[in-house]
Motif scaffolding. Structure first.
Motif, mmCIF file in Angstrom:
data_model
loop_
_atom_site.group_PDB
_atom_site.id
_atom_site.type_symbol
_atom_site.label_atom_id
_atom_site.label_comp_id
_atom_site.label_asym_id
_atom_site.label_seq_id
_atom_site.Cartn_x
_atom_site.Cartn_y
_atom_site.Cartn_z
ATOM 1 N N LYS A 8 0.834 -1.206 0.000
ATOM 2 C CA LYS A 8 0.000 0.000 0.000
ATOM 3 C C LYS A 8 0.870 1.257 0.000
ATOM 4 C CE LYS A 8 -4.067 -1.742 2.506
ATOM 5 N NZ LYS A 8 -4.858 -1.577 3.748
ATOM 6 N N SER A 9 1.905 1.268 0.805
ATOM 7 C CA SER A 9 2.770 2.442 0.884
ATOM 8 C C SER A 9 3.440 2.725 -0.452
ATOM 9 C CB SER A 9 3.830 2.250 1.974
ATOM 10 O OG SER A 9 3.231 2.204 3.249
ATOM 11 N N LEU A 10 3.870 1.669 -1.133
ATOM 12 C CA LEU A 10 4.517 1.872 -2.430
ATOM 13 C C LEU A 10 3.547 2.498 -3.428
ATOM 14 C CD1 LEU A 10 7.043 -0.253 -4.267
ATOM 15 C CD2 LEU A 10 4.940 0.312 -5.489
ATOM 16 N N VAL A 11 2.328 1.996 -3.489
ATOM 17 C CA VAL A 11 1.364 2.542 -4.448
ATOM 18 C C VAL A 11 0.973 3.972 -4.071
ATOM 19 C CG1 VAL A 11 -0.969 2.273 -5.397
ATOM 20 C CG2 VAL A 11 0.528 0.279 -5.160
ATOM 21 N N ARG A 12 0.833 4.249 -2.785
ATOM 22 C CA ARG A 12 0.521 5.626 -2.370
ATOM 23 C C ARG A 12 1.659 6.574 -2.736
ATOM 24 N NH1 ARG A 12 -1.714 6.067 3.615
ATOM 25 N NH2 ARG A 12 -2.307 8.132 2.815
ATOM 26 N N TYR A 15 1.420 7.183 -6.486
ATOM 27 C CA TYR A 15 0.373 8.146 -6.821
ATOM 28 C C TYR A 15 0.799 9.574 -6.473
ATOM 29 C CZ TYR A 15 -3.076 4.436 -7.691
ATOM 30 O OH TYR A 15 -3.762 3.367 -8.195
ATOM 31 N N ALA A 16 1.450 9.745 -5.332
ATOM 32 C CA ALA A 16 1.893 11.083 -4.941
ATOM 33 C C ALA A 16 2.869 11.646 -5.973
ATOM 34 C CB ALA A 16 2.530 11.045 -3.561
ATOM 35 N N ALA A 17 3.772 10.805 -6.455
ATOM 36 C CA ALA A 17 4.736 11.258 -7.465
ATOM 37 C C ALA A 17 4.064 11.474 -8.813
ATOM 38 C CB ALA A 17 5.862 10.232 -7.594
ATOM 39 N N LEU A 18 3.184 10.556 -9.192
ATOM 40 C CA LEU A 18 2.517 10.625 -10.488
ATOM 41 C C LEU A 18 1.588 11.833 -10.581
ATOM 42 C CD1 LEU A 18 1.902 9.088 -13.195
ATOM 43 C CD2 LEU A 18 0.069 7.918 -11.951
ATOM 44 N N ALA A 23 5.250 16.739 -12.213
ATOM 45 C CA ALA A 23 5.833 15.397 -12.254
ATOM 46 C C ALA A 23 6.619 15.165 -13.547
ATOM 47 C CB ALA A 23 4.738 14.356 -12.121
ATOM 48 N N ASP A 24 7.789 14.572 -13.400
ATOM 49 C CA ASP A 24 8.541 14.037 -14.541
ATOM 50 C C ASP A 24 8.042 12.602 -14.710
ATOM 51 O OD1 ASP A 24 10.355 12.761 -16.222
ATOM 52 O OD2 ASP A 24 12.090 13.853 -15.452
ATOM 53 N N LEU A 25 7.109 12.407 -15.613
ATOM 54 C CA LEU A 25 6.421 11.123 -15.685
ATOM 55 C C LEU A 25 7.361 9.977 -16.030
ATOM 56 C CD1 LEU A 25 3.055 12.106 -17.417
ATOM 57 C CD2 LEU A 25 3.598 11.927 -14.980
ATOM 58 N N ASN A 26 8.325 10.206 -16.881
ATOM 59 C CA ASN A 26 9.263 9.136 -17.207
ATOM 60 C C ASN A 26 10.102 8.741 -15.995
ATOM 61 O OD1 ASN A 26 8.499 8.793 -19.908
ATOM 62 N ND2 ASN A 26 9.742 10.547 -20.543
ATOM 63 N N ALA A 27 10.509 9.733 -15.206
ATOM 64 C CA ALA A 27 11.268 9.428 -13.995
ATOM 65 C C ALA A 27 10.406 8.672 -12.990
ATOM 66 C CB ALA A 27 11.796 10.724 -13.374
ATOM 67 N N ARG A 71 -6.535 13.454 -8.190
ATOM 68 C CA ARG A 71 -7.064 12.117 -7.911
ATOM 69 C C ARG A 71 -7.987 12.193 -6.699
ATOM 70 N NH1 ARG A 71 -4.930 7.121 -9.350
ATOM 71 N NH2 ARG A 71 -3.091 8.249 -10.098
ATOM 72 N N ARG A 72 -9.205 11.696 -6.860
ATOM 73 C CA ARG A 72 -10.195 11.694 -5.775
ATOM 74 C C ARG A 72 -10.623 10.243 -5.537
ATOM 75 N NH1 ARG A 72 -11.873 16.825 -4.708
ATOM 76 N NH2 ARG A 72 -13.760 16.073 -3.712
ATOM 77 N N GLN A 73 -10.002 9.612 -4.553
ATOM 78 C CA GLN A 73 -10.228 8.199 -4.304
ATOM 79 C C GLN A 73 -11.449 7.966 -3.407
ATOM 80 O OE1 GLN A 73 -6.329 5.660 -4.165
ATOM 81 N NE2 GLN A 73 -5.981 7.423 -2.837
ATOM 82 N N ASP A 74 -12.175 6.913 -3.722
ATOM 83 C CA ASP A 74 -13.281 6.458 -2.883
ATOM 84 C C ASP A 74 -12.973 5.128 -2.211
ATOM 85 O OD1 ASP A 74 -15.172 8.571 -3.454
ATOM 86 O OD2 ASP A 74 -15.405 7.696 -5.445
#
Length: 333
Positions: A8-12, A15-18, A23-27, A71-74
């Motif tokens: 979960k922490s990795l995906v969060r 998302y914060a970086a993305l 954001a440098d999307l390629n990075a 991003r608005r998560q439910d």
């Protein structure tokens, strides 16, 4: 037994970086996405096999069109895949909101707030995201732009709410026993519905009551719409859906998981169906076609009570010879 907090922490963090405005999307992709990546997205994006391709073909154009993207998560959850495909998956569902300032996929901009409804399954292995299924409701965005591609719906499509309980953002660890109850409810429903072969001896509402609470809500995609209560679900979606197809083939799922009171699955494709006429106001084609579907559920007690559905209707109708995006007039920024 794992509590999935690392994944979960990795995906969060991803998302914060993305989602960062600069954001440098390629990075970002290089940092979080594996070299042997597989991304499954709705038509016309389909399968992509690198983070760089996803950034170039999907994220860059979307962010240029929906400016100030947010991003608005439910729902946010994680769990072990109970199917043979395996893996630990992290699921996010909600809306990507922005100002629709420039055309996207030929859809004309409005200059107003717009919402792209999405659900994303991310498989996490060895500190990287190795697979993604990201489904998003393009026809709903078209409706917001005044370009509804489909005939009138059998259900309603005003807004797509998150869970009634507001308990879908499971950033913390959950009781595994609750996830097991949810998975059991989902598994029962899937097994029970597979017994339908094109005809039934019992009333549809009686079948549905084995799996669903009376006040169920089915949050369907644009083109079909949402419906509330078992009786209206049978009348406004399940009944017309079953009447509009024959030779239904269940192809299985790639991932099925649950955490807490929530669970879900996706397939690629889930179903193969032959339209016999009437579904979504379309004529019979007698051509079998595939449906790619994500289902996310909330359990209430022992039964299911809310269901969010993502169906790649553009892909399905494209197989029938209807190129929805190709019919759009040239959009001007």
């Amino acid at each position: 037994m794992t509590d999935f907090q690392t994944e979960k922490s990795l995906v969060r963090d991803y998302y914060a970086a993305l989602d960062a405005p600069d954001a440098d999307l390629n990075a970002v992709m290089n940092q979080y996405i594996s070299a042997d990546y597989l991304w499954r997205g709705f038509h016309p994006f389909n399968e992509q096999t690198s983070g760089a391709d996803v950034a170039t073909k999907f994220w860059h154009p979307l962010r240029q069109s929906l400016t100030h993207l947010q991003r608005r998560q439910d729902i946010f959850m994680a769990g072990a895949n109970t199917l043979d495909h395996g893996g630990t998956w992290v699921v996010s569902m909600g809306h990507l909101m922005g100002l629709f300032d420039h055309a996207w996929l030929g859809i004309r901009p409005t200059g107003k707030m717009a919402f792209l409804r999405y659900c994303e399954f991310n498989r996490v292995e060895n500190g990287k995201i190795t697979e993604t299924a990201m489904f998003f409701d393009i026809p709903h965005l078209m409706i917001q732009a005044g370009q509804n591609p489909f005939p009138p719906q059998t259900g309603a499509h005003n807004i797509q709410c998150g869970p009634q309980t507001h308990t879908g953002l499971m950033f913390d660890a959950q009781d595994p026993a609750e996830g097991e109850k949810t998975l059991a409810a989902v598994d029962y429903m899937v097994s029970d519905i597979k017994t339908w072969k094109g005809g039934r001896e019992e009333p549809l509402v009686d079948e549905l009551r084995r799996s669903w609470n009376e006040d169920m809500i089915w949050w369907g995609p644009a083109g079909i719409g949402a419906t509330y209560t078992i009786e209206r679900y049978a009348e406004q979606h399940s009944g017309p859906f079953r009447a509009g197809f024959k030779d239904r083939i269940f192809n299985g799922h790639i991932c099925r998981m649950a955490e807490g009171e929530f669970g879900g699955f996706f397939g690629w494709p889930n179903l193969t169906l032959e339209p016999t006429g009437g579904f979504m106001g379309m004529p019979a084609t007698h051509k079998p076609a595939d449906m790619r579907v994500i289902d996310v559920y909330r359990r209430g007690g022992d039964k299911l009570t809310e269901n969010w559905i993502f169906i790649d209707l553009l892909h399905f109708w494209n197989q029938q010879g209807l190129d929805v995006l190709g019919r759009l007039p040239t959009a001007r920024d």
